[in-house]
Design an enzyme around this catalytic site. Structure first.
Site, PDB file in Angstrom:
ATOM      1  N   GLY A 120     -52.621  27.594  16.262  1.00 58.51           N
ATOM      2  CA  GLY A 120     -53.788  28.057  16.993  1.00 58.51           C
ATOM      3  C   GLY A 120     -55.153  27.660  16.452  1.00 58.51           C
ATOM      4  O   GLY A 120     -56.172  28.177  16.899  1.00 58.51           O
ATOM      5  N   ASP A 173     -42.586  26.958  27.724  1.00 59.59           N
ATOM      6  CA  ASP A 173     -42.460  25.504  27.599  1.00 59.59           C
ATOM      7  C   ASP A 173     -43.474  24.861  28.553  1.00 59.59           C
ATOM      8  O   ASP A 173     -43.419  25.090  29.760  1.00 59.59           O
ATOM      9  CB  ASP A 173     -41.021  25.112  27.980  1.00 59.59           C
ATOM     10  CG  ASP A 173     -40.765  23.628  27.795  1.00 59.59           C
ATOM     11  OD1 ASP A 173     -41.728  22.835  27.832  1.00 59.59           O
ATOM     12  OD2 ASP A 173     -39.596  23.266  27.625  1.00 59.59           O
ATOM     13  N   ASP A 193     -51.875  18.763  22.048  1.00 56.04           N
ATOM     14  CA  ASP A 193     -51.701  18.354  20.642  1.00 56.04           C
ATOM     15  C   ASP A 193     -50.203  18.550  20.315  1.00 56.04           C
ATOM     16  O   ASP A 193     -49.840  19.492  19.622  1.00 56.04           O
ATOM     17  CB  ASP A 193     -52.597  19.269  19.781  1.00 56.04           C
ATOM     18  CG  ASP A 193     -52.590  18.909  18.313  1.00 56.04           C
ATOM     19  OD1 ASP A 193     -52.723  17.729  17.968  1.00 56.04           O
ATOM     20  OD2 ASP A 193     -52.437  19.839  17.476  1.00 56.04           O
ATOM     21  N   CYS A 245     -51.493  14.190  14.730  1.00 53.81           N
ATOM     22  CA  CYS A 245     -51.859  13.958  13.329  1.00 53.81           C
ATOM     23  C   CYS A 245     -50.954  12.845  12.787  1.00 53.81           C
ATOM     24  O   CYS A 245     -50.469  12.907  11.672  1.00 53.81           O
ATOM     25  CB  CYS A 245     -51.803  15.235  12.495  1.00 53.81           C
ATOM     26  SG  CYS A 245     -50.277  16.148  12.653  1.00 53.81           S
TER      27      CYS A 245
HETATM   28  N1  SAM Z   1     -52.467  22.540  18.101  1.00 56.47           N
HETATM   29  C1  SAM Z   1     -51.889  23.268  16.993  1.00 56.47           C
HETATM   30  C2  SAM Z   1     -52.998  23.634  16.013  1.00 56.47           C
HETATM   31  O1  SAM Z   1     -53.985  22.923  15.904  1.00 56.47           O
HETATM   32  O2  SAM Z   1     -52.887  24.686  15.361  1.00 56.47           O
HETATM   33  C3  SAM Z   1     -50.769  22.506  16.352  1.00 56.47           C
HETATM   34  C4  SAM Z   1     -49.682  22.139  17.338  1.00 56.47           C
HETATM   35  S1  SAM Z   1     -48.231  21.451  16.623  1.00 56.47           S
HETATM   36  C5  SAM Z   1     -48.717  19.828  16.262  1.00 56.47           C
HETATM   37  C6  SAM Z   1     -47.213  21.232  18.020  1.00 56.47           C
HETATM   38  C7  SAM Z   1     -46.702  22.522  18.651  1.00 56.47           C
HETATM   39  O3  SAM Z   1     -46.128  22.194  19.916  1.00 56.47           O
HETATM   40  C8  SAM Z   1     -45.596  23.224  17.884  1.00 56.47           C
HETATM   41  O4  SAM Z   1     -45.997  24.543  17.598  1.00 56.47           O
HETATM   42  C9  SAM Z   1     -44.398  23.229  18.847  1.00 56.47           C
HETATM   43  O5  SAM Z   1     -43.647  24.434  18.794  1.00 56.47           O
HETATM   44  C10 SAM Z   1     -45.097  23.106  20.182  1.00 56.47           C
HETATM   45  N2  SAM Z   1     -44.293  22.511  21.275  1.00 56.47           N
HETATM   46  C11 SAM Z   1     -43.450  21.466  21.219  1.00 56.47           C
HETATM   47  N3  SAM Z   1     -42.940  21.220  22.441  1.00 56.47           N
HETATM   48  C12 SAM Z   1     -43.498  22.113  23.297  1.00 56.47           C
HETATM   49  C13 SAM Z   1     -43.380  22.351  24.706  1.00 56.47           C
HETATM   50  N4  SAM Z   1     -42.565  21.622  25.480  1.00 56.47           N
HETATM   51  N5  SAM Z   1     -44.111  23.348  25.253  1.00 56.47           N
HETATM   52  C14 SAM Z   1     -44.938  24.107  24.476  1.00 56.47           C
HETATM   53  N6  SAM Z   1     -45.064  23.933  23.144  1.00 56.47           N
HETATM   54  C15 SAM Z   1     -44.363  22.947  22.557  1.00 56.47           C
END
Ligand code: SAM
Length: 332
Positions: A120, A173, A193, A245
């Protein structure tokens, strides 16, 4: 690869959380805590303070404890800044997209979707940007498909002051969300992201080994592409920021190039998505690289950071898109 400058020698970066404090309050407090000559405001990225690498007691700073200042790498601040200020105006002040037949300004706030939000950091950053000095409340709907990570996000949002309706966490999702979702009728922008290889992260103990197999990279890139094309399919969305990243072209420029081709092929009515160099990151030096399907001019719209080539921050990538009526690429 090895960073050109050891991460322990990089400056320390903190983001001022304008949901709870002002830049001048944070600067004054930082000067008192760390000494006046040690505090600088970042020249390009708004509301980021730069402190010397020798500062080791950031967690003991009361503004950090209270969530008024967030310890966040400089690179990870780029996405919300690109989305919030990308087109050079406070576009959210004009309210939700006009409904047919409705006249005047819509007074309900706009909604943004953080599609892969946990834990977050970018969610709360975006919420802060789009609520600064606003008459109406603009909301960020924060999705994550991992239930454990949504709990972390909820805690974070509470600490950072986004729990008063400004941020709405949702365990869902993103690929299953559709544009008709009733909570998203005022949606104007998506911050995407998604999960990535993390090959740009060099200053974290959780650092992922970047010797990713070609197969893993392919699978990550295909999810990233699916998610970006899905973002482009929401008819009420005008702005998208896509970030990783990762420093791998496969997850960055190549995804952007394919998404533009696929996303635009599905658009009708003379509309198209185009890359725009974010006005809010005009001074950011490192830009994207041209790959198949992306011109040099389009690549110049993209922002990158690269610790393996002298940048004093983690590796990162961000692309900012706008929906436009007329054709034309690479506005700068
Ligand atoms: N944006 C966040 C931050 O700055 O704190 C970091 C996000 S992290 C790189 C990617 C996130 O995407 C993970 O928490 C993962 O659980 C979530 N994720 C992956 N596939 C997803 C999907 N189909 N729908 C929603 N969330 C998803």
């Amino acid at each position: 690869s090895v960073p050109t400058v050891k991460p322990s020698h990089w400056p320390k970066y903190v983001r001022v959380n304008t949901l709870k404090a002002t830049l001048s309050e944070a600067v004054a407090s930082a000067k008192e805590k760390f000494g006046e000559p040690n505090v600088a405001v970042h020249q390009v990225v708004d509301n980021v303070l730069v402190l010397p690498c020798t500062v080791n007691n950031l967690y003991e700073w009361d503004m950090v404890e209270r969530g008024e200042v967030v310890i966040q790498d400089l690179s990870s601040c780029l996405t919300a800044v690109a989305l919030g200020g990308g087109n050079g105006s406070r576009w959210w002040d004009s309210g939700p997209a006009k409904k047919k037949g409705k006249k005047g300004k819509d007074k309900s706030g706009v909604v943004m979707l953080d599609a892969c939000a946990a834990p977050g950091n970018k969610t709360t950053h975006l919420a802060a940007i789009v609520n600064e000095g606003c008459e109406v409340q603009n909301r960020v709907v924060a999705l994550d498909r991992a239930s454990e990570r949504i709990k972390i996000l909820q805690k974070r949002v509470k600490l950072l002051g986004g729990d008063s309706g400004v941020v709405e966490p949702r365990h869902q999702d993103f690929l299953k969300v559709d544009s008709g979702d009733k909570d998203l009728k005022n949606l104007r922008a998506i911050l995407l992201d998604p999960s990535c290889s993390g090959s740009g992260i060099v200053n974290s103990p959780d650092r992922v080994d970047s010797s990713d197999s070609a197969e893993r990279l392919r699978s990550l890139a295909s999810f990233q592409l699916l998610a970006l094309v899905h973002s482009m399919s929401f008819p009420q969305v005008d702005y998208i920021a896509y970030s990783t990243c990762s420093v791998n072209v496969e997850e960055d420029e190549a995804v952007v190039a394919k998404a533009l081709a696929e996303g635009n092929a599905k658009l009708e009515g003379g509309e198209r998505w185009r890359l725009v160099a974010p006005a809010s990151l005009r001074g950011w030096k490192r830009r994207g690289v041209a790959v198949e399907g992306l011109t040099a001019e389009q690549a110049e719209c993209l922002c990158r950071s690269d610790p393996f080539d002298g940048d004093l921050t983690n590796g990162f990538f961000v692309g900012y898109f706008e929906r436009v009526k007329v054709a034309g690429e690479g506005k700068r």
